[in-house]
Design a protein around this motif. Structure first.
Motif, mmCIF file in Angstrom:
data_model
loop_
_atom_site.group_PDB
_atom_site.id
_atom_site.type_symbol
_atom_site.label_atom_id
_atom_site.label_comp_id
_atom_site.label_asym_id
_atom_site.label_seq_id
_atom_site.Cartn_x
_atom_site.Cartn_y
_atom_site.Cartn_z
ATOM 1 N N TYR B 36 0.838 -1.182 0.000
ATOM 2 C CA TYR B 36 0.000 0.000 0.000
ATOM 3 C C TYR B 36 0.883 1.246 0.000
ATOM 4 C CZ TYR B 36 -4.445 -2.365 0.798
ATOM 5 O OH TYR B 36 -5.581 -3.119 0.646
ATOM 6 N N GLN B 38 0.803 5.414 0.904
ATOM 7 C CA GLN B 38 0.050 6.400 1.657
ATOM 8 C C GLN B 38 0.724 7.763 1.569
ATOM 9 O OE1 GLN B 38 -0.343 5.758 5.949
ATOM 10 N NE2 GLN B 38 -2.340 6.767 5.964
ATOM 11 N N GLY B 43 -5.627 8.102 3.266
ATOM 12 C CA GLY B 43 -5.555 6.718 3.681
ATOM 13 C C GLY B 43 -4.668 5.921 2.736
ATOM 14 N N PRO B 44 -4.239 4.732 3.151
ATOM 15 C CA PRO B 44 -3.428 3.884 2.264
ATOM 16 C C PRO B 44 -4.210 3.493 1.020
ATOM 17 C CG PRO B 44 -3.393 3.081 4.533
ATOM 18 C CD PRO B 44 -4.468 4.113 4.457
ATOM 19 N N LEU B 46 -4.109 0.710 -2.311
ATOM 20 C CA LEU B 46 -3.481 -0.510 -2.831
ATOM 21 C C LEU B 46 -2.662 -0.199 -4.079
ATOM 22 C CD1 LEU B 46 -3.185 -3.603 -2.741
ATOM 23 C CD2 LEU B 46 -5.261 -3.734 -4.148
ATOM 24 N N PHE B 89 3.637 0.592 2.771
ATOM 25 C CA PHE B 89 3.391 -0.466 3.750
ATOM 26 C C PHE B 89 3.270 -1.804 3.042
ATOM 27 C CE2 PHE B 89 2.633 2.088 7.476
ATOM 28 C CZ PHE B 89 2.125 3.290 6.994
ATOM 29 N N LEU B 99 -5.897 -7.977 7.178
ATOM 30 C CA LEU B 99 -4.523 -7.666 6.817
ATOM 31 C C LEU B 99 -3.701 -7.302 8.047
ATOM 32 C CD1 LEU B 99 -4.875 -5.431 3.634
ATOM 33 C CD2 LEU B 99 -3.802 -7.677 3.755
ATOM 34 N N PHE B 101 -0.252 -5.315 8.803
ATOM 35 C CA PHE B 101 0.632 -4.378 8.131
ATOM 36 C C PHE B 101 2.014 -4.320 8.786
ATOM 37 C CE2 PHE B 101 -1.920 -1.947 5.089
ATOM 38 C CZ PHE B 101 -3.206 -2.324 5.433
ATOM 39 N N GLY B 102 3.016 -4.016 7.961
ATOM 40 C CA GLY B 102 4.320 -3.661 8.483
ATOM 41 C C GLY B 102 4.283 -2.242 9.017
#
Lengths: 115, 111
Positions: B36, B38, B43-44, B46, B89, B99, B101-102
């Motif tokens: 993703y 951002q 917002g993030p 895809l 991310f 999901l 996330f990192g």
């Protein structure tokens, strides 16, 4: 075609108060997920709603609750706010529950500050 | 326990260069690996995603490389542009679950 819309964009509350955040999913989407994004961190999953029921929940206390309405819009409620609840709250929608983690569309979020 | 570890935390690349961001995961049941993007105040969104049955996926200047045995995947941004400056991310999930996330990588592309 409107994407995911969230309101309000910013909110300031004091410790102990309660807050309600709102989300309208992308047209054609029926599954809504909420994420918390602390400053400098990745989004963390709070919970997911489908057919007006909570389907999955992340590692968040019961102070965090939600609701989904028949038109698929959703609310996130947080009770007894703590300073640590200050974060960007993101709503994401997807087409189906089966692929609820796939092709997520995120809103721009609500920035919550707890003083 | 951090299930998805992302590195580096920040990255500076010259315009036209290649940006590489890495992720490692622990749960071998994960079967969906998206990236993703951002921008501040948004917002993030895809960017690109891959499943473990392929080792590479390319979409325009963005490529995911996937190494199942090493439990690692990476994002390569070719011909990096100033407009690519954002936070990226990686994430992972297994069927029907949310999901994970990192922590994100802040990319700055200098002109």
């Amino acid at each position: 075609d409107a994407g995911v819309t969230q309101s309000p964009t910013h909110l300031i509350k004091t410790r102990g108060q309660q807050v309600t955040l709102r989300c309208s999913p992308k047209s054609g989407h029926d599954t809504v997920s909420w994420y918390q994004q602390a400053l400098g961190q990745g989004p963390q999953f709070i919970f997911q709603y489908y057919e007006e029921e909570e389907r999955q929940r992340g590692n968040f206390p019961d102070r965090f609750s939600g609701h989904q309405f028949p038109n698929y819009s959703s609310e996130l409620n947080v009770n007894a706010l703590l300073l640590g609840d200050s974060a960007l709250y993101l709503c994401a929608s997807s087409e189906t529950l089966q692929g609820a983690s796939e092709k997520l569309f995120f809103g721009s979020g609500t920035q919550l500050s707890v003083l | 326990q951090q299930q998805v570890k992302q590195s580096p935390q920040s990255l500076i690349v010259q315009k036209g260069g290649i940006s590489i961001i890495n992720c490692a995961y622990e749960n071998t049941a994960f079967d969906y690996f998206p990236w993703y993007q951002q921008f501040p105040g948004k917002g993030p969104a895809l960017l690109i995603a891959i499943r473990p049955d392929v080792s590479e996926k390319k979409e325009g200047r963005f490529t995911i490389s996937f190494n199942k045995s090493a439990k690692q995947f990476s994002l390569h941004i070719m011909d990096s542009q100033p407009g690519d400056s954002a936070t990226y991310f990686c994430a992972a999930s297994k069927a029907g679950t949310a999901l994970i996330f990192g922590k994100g990588t802040t990319l700055s592309v200098s002109s």
